[in-house]
Design a protein around this motif. Structure first.
Motif, PDB file in Angstrom:
ATOM      1  N   LEU A  16     -95.956-120.701  70.924  1.00  0.00           N
ATOM      2  CA  LEU A  16     -96.756-120.334  69.753  1.00  0.00           C
ATOM      3  C   LEU A  16     -98.148-119.910  70.219  1.00  0.00           C
ATOM      4  CD1 LEU A  16     -97.340-120.205  66.697  1.00  0.00           C
ATOM      5  CD2 LEU A  16     -97.937-122.646  66.804  1.00  0.00           C
ATOM      6  N   GLY A  17     -98.547-118.703  69.847  1.00  0.00           N
ATOM      7  CA  GLY A  17     -99.891-118.228  70.141  1.00  0.00           C
ATOM      8  C   GLY A  17    -100.685-118.096  68.856  1.00  0.00           C
ATOM      9  N   TYR A  18    -101.985-118.352  68.931  1.00  0.00           N
ATOM     10  CA  TYR A  18    -102.826-118.256  67.738  1.00  0.00           C
ATOM     11  C   TYR A  18    -103.382-116.843  67.616  1.00  0.00           C
ATOM     12  CZ  TYR A  18    -105.315-120.297  63.834  1.00  0.00           C
ATOM     13  OH  TYR A  18    -105.719-120.608  62.556  1.00  0.00           O
ATOM     14  N   GLY A  19    -102.967-116.128  66.576  1.00  0.00           N
ATOM     15  CA  GLY A  19    -103.484-114.798  66.301  1.00  0.00           C
ATOM     16  C   GLY A  19    -104.733-114.886  65.436  1.00  0.00           C
ATOM     17  N   CYS A  20    -105.852-114.365  65.934  1.00  0.00           N
ATOM     18  CA  CYS A  20    -107.150-114.579  65.288  1.00  0.00           C
ATOM     19  C   CYS A  20    -107.575-113.416  64.408  1.00  0.00           C
ATOM     20  CB  CYS A  20    -108.195-114.868  66.350  1.00  0.00           C
ATOM     21  SG  CYS A  20    -107.836-116.334  67.336  1.00  0.00           S
ATOM     22  N   MET A  21    -106.660-112.912  63.589  1.00  0.00           N
ATOM     23  CA  MET A  21    -106.993-111.800  62.698  1.00  0.00           C
ATOM     24  C   MET A  21    -106.897-112.180  61.225  1.00  0.00           C
ATOM     25  SD  MET A  21    -103.603-109.350  62.884  1.00  0.00           S
ATOM     26  CE  MET A  21    -104.287-108.227  61.677  1.00  0.00           C
ATOM     27  N   ARG A  22    -106.472-113.430  60.933  1.00  0.00           N
ATOM     28  CA  ARG A  22    -106.309-113.829  59.533  1.00  0.00           C
ATOM     29  C   ARG A  22    -106.944-115.195  59.267  1.00  0.00           C
ATOM     30  NH1 ARG A  22    -100.907-111.514  60.400  1.00  0.00           N
ATOM     31  NH2 ARG A  22    -100.747-109.555  59.262  1.00  0.00           N
ATOM     32  N   PHE A  23    -108.116-115.418  59.817  1.00  0.00           N
ATOM     33  CA  PHE A  23    -108.827-116.661  59.542  1.00  0.00           C
ATOM     34  C   PHE A  23    -109.179-116.746  58.051  1.00  0.00           C
ATOM     35  CE2 PHE A  23    -110.419-116.524  64.127  1.00  0.00           C
ATOM     36  CZ  PHE A  23    -109.639-117.601  64.527  1.00  0.00           C
ATOM     37  N   PRO A  24    -109.358-117.967  57.527  1.00  0.00           N
ATOM     38  CA  PRO A  24    -109.844-118.082  56.144  1.00  0.00           C
ATOM     39  C   PRO A  24    -111.224-117.438  56.022  1.00  0.00           C
ATOM     40  CG  PRO A  24    -109.949-120.204  57.278  1.00  0.00           C
ATOM     41  CD  PRO A  24    -109.169-119.281  58.167  1.00  0.00           C
TER      42      PRO A  24
END
Length: 382
Positions: A16-24
């Protein structure tokens, strides 16, 4: 946390990688930093060690935010991925300037996974011509990037040309159980596996489309795994492919983080029965397509200004997934009022050139009626 070995690179990443394009975000559209930081912290604490950002994410705020948050962690405890925004590169000097800016924004002296962002044929040819492809290889030799790859959005033939061009460390493709014949697709997966190029996967849940369906489809999943989320099926389908080393998820709520951690903490590849369930559901979903529009655009431009393939894409998507939420943005925001099917003047010009011999005029009328009705029903329920 499920880990995958990238034998070619001699490292191990979290699946699992964290995609940082949909932060709150805040009401003003900025990253809600306290909430976003809590999400990253929770994922990292659970073993996620692949953090993926990019120059344009969150209107340029993602890289600086991620760089700030990651300062509290040992630099060797995670892999940081970002991308060169090719649409902003018109010279080699542009690439050099942007890379230097990215190092500053991310507060680091090197990038672990560096990608040519969203390659297609046109951008690929330009980057070769400008010397950018070779420049990034030089950055690797200098130790400023550790692994060199690309993300991809074009047809398979273009993918094959790029993948065979040089010895890539990795590449990133869109892959999910609904899009096996789109872009790189199954053939791209097989080629990467054959060439020993590790894969990072984006859009495993198709932008959220595979996280929720109409009730009849949801119930078929739940009959097999009552406690599992619908999204987990899509993630497990992708993760059942051994050459997939990282699956990116753009998590924007703690609920999404926890659900994904549950899926990957005790990861189980799909068994034969589960594979069959998905295959049957895909067949059912694709049978709901209302017409065979391939978006070839032979019908365009329309004399009346109708975006014919755009209307059919929304209409078919609505019927495939069975909920208006799947097409709300496309129908209410992406398609302008003057582009909608209702503006058809029934001249028939489009039907004379359509390779699929579609009844375009009749189908546009049906599309407008179906989507207007769905929109009205959605508003009543709200």
């Amino acid at each position: 946390m499920e880990k995958r070995k990238l034998e070619k690179l001699g490292i191990e990443t979290s699946l699992l990688g964290y995609g940082c394009m949909r932060f709150p975000t805040t009401p003003e559209g900025r990253i809600d930093e306290p909430k976003a930081e809590a999400l990253l912290d929770r994922a990292i604490a659970a073993g996620v060690n692949y953090i993926d950002t990019a120059y344009p994410y969150h209107n340029g705020e993602s890289e600086p935010f991620v760089g700030k948050v990651l300062q509290k962690y040992d630099r060797d405890s995670f892999f940081l991925a970002t991308k060169l925004p090719l649409w902003a590169v018109n010279s080699l000097e542009d690439a050099k300037r942007i890379f230097a800016e990215q190092l500053e924004r991310l507060r680091t002296d090197h990038i672990d996974f560096y990608l040519l962002h969203a390659l297609n044929k046109e951008k690929w040819e330009l980057m070769k011509k400008l010397g950018v492809v070779d420049y990034c290889a030089q950055l690797k030799e200098e130790g400023k990037i550790r692994y060199y790859g690309f993300s991809f959005h074009d047809e398979y033939e273009v993918f094959e040309d790029i993948l065979r061009y040089r010895d890539w460390d990795f590449c990133q493709i869109q892959y999910n159980y609904m899009d096996t014949q789109e872009q790189a697709g199954d053939r791209g997966y097989a080629l990467a596996e054959q060439l020993g190029v590790p894969l990072v996967i984006m859009e495993p849940v198709k932008g959220g489309s595979l996280a929720n369906f109409s009730d009849d489809i949801n119930e078929r999943f739940q009959a097999v795994e009552p406690e599992a989320s619908i999204a987990s099926w899509a993630l497990r389908w992708v993760g059942s492919h051994p050459n997939v080393k990282v699956i990116l998820s753009g998590m924007s709520t703690m609920g999404q983080v926890e659900d994904n951690l549950k899926t990957f903490a005790d990861f189980r590849p799909l068994d034969e029965r589960e594979q069959s369930v998905i295959a049957d559901i895909v067949k059912e979903l694709k049978s709901r397509v209302q017409n065979g529009c391939t978006a070839c655009r032979y019908c365009m431009p329309c004399p009346a200004g109708v975006n014919i393939p755009g209307n059919f894409a929304a209409w078919n998507r609505f019927h495939i997934y069975g909920t208006y939420e799947h097409v709300k943005n496309a129908w209410e925001k992406d398609l302008k009022e003057e582009e909608k099917a209702k503006n058809c003047v029934r001249c028939g010009k489009c039907e004379k050139v359509c390779p699929q011999k579609l009844s375009i005029r009749a189908d546009l009328a049906r599309a407008q009626a179906d989507l207007d009705q769905a929109r009205a029903a959605c508003r009543r329920e709200a």
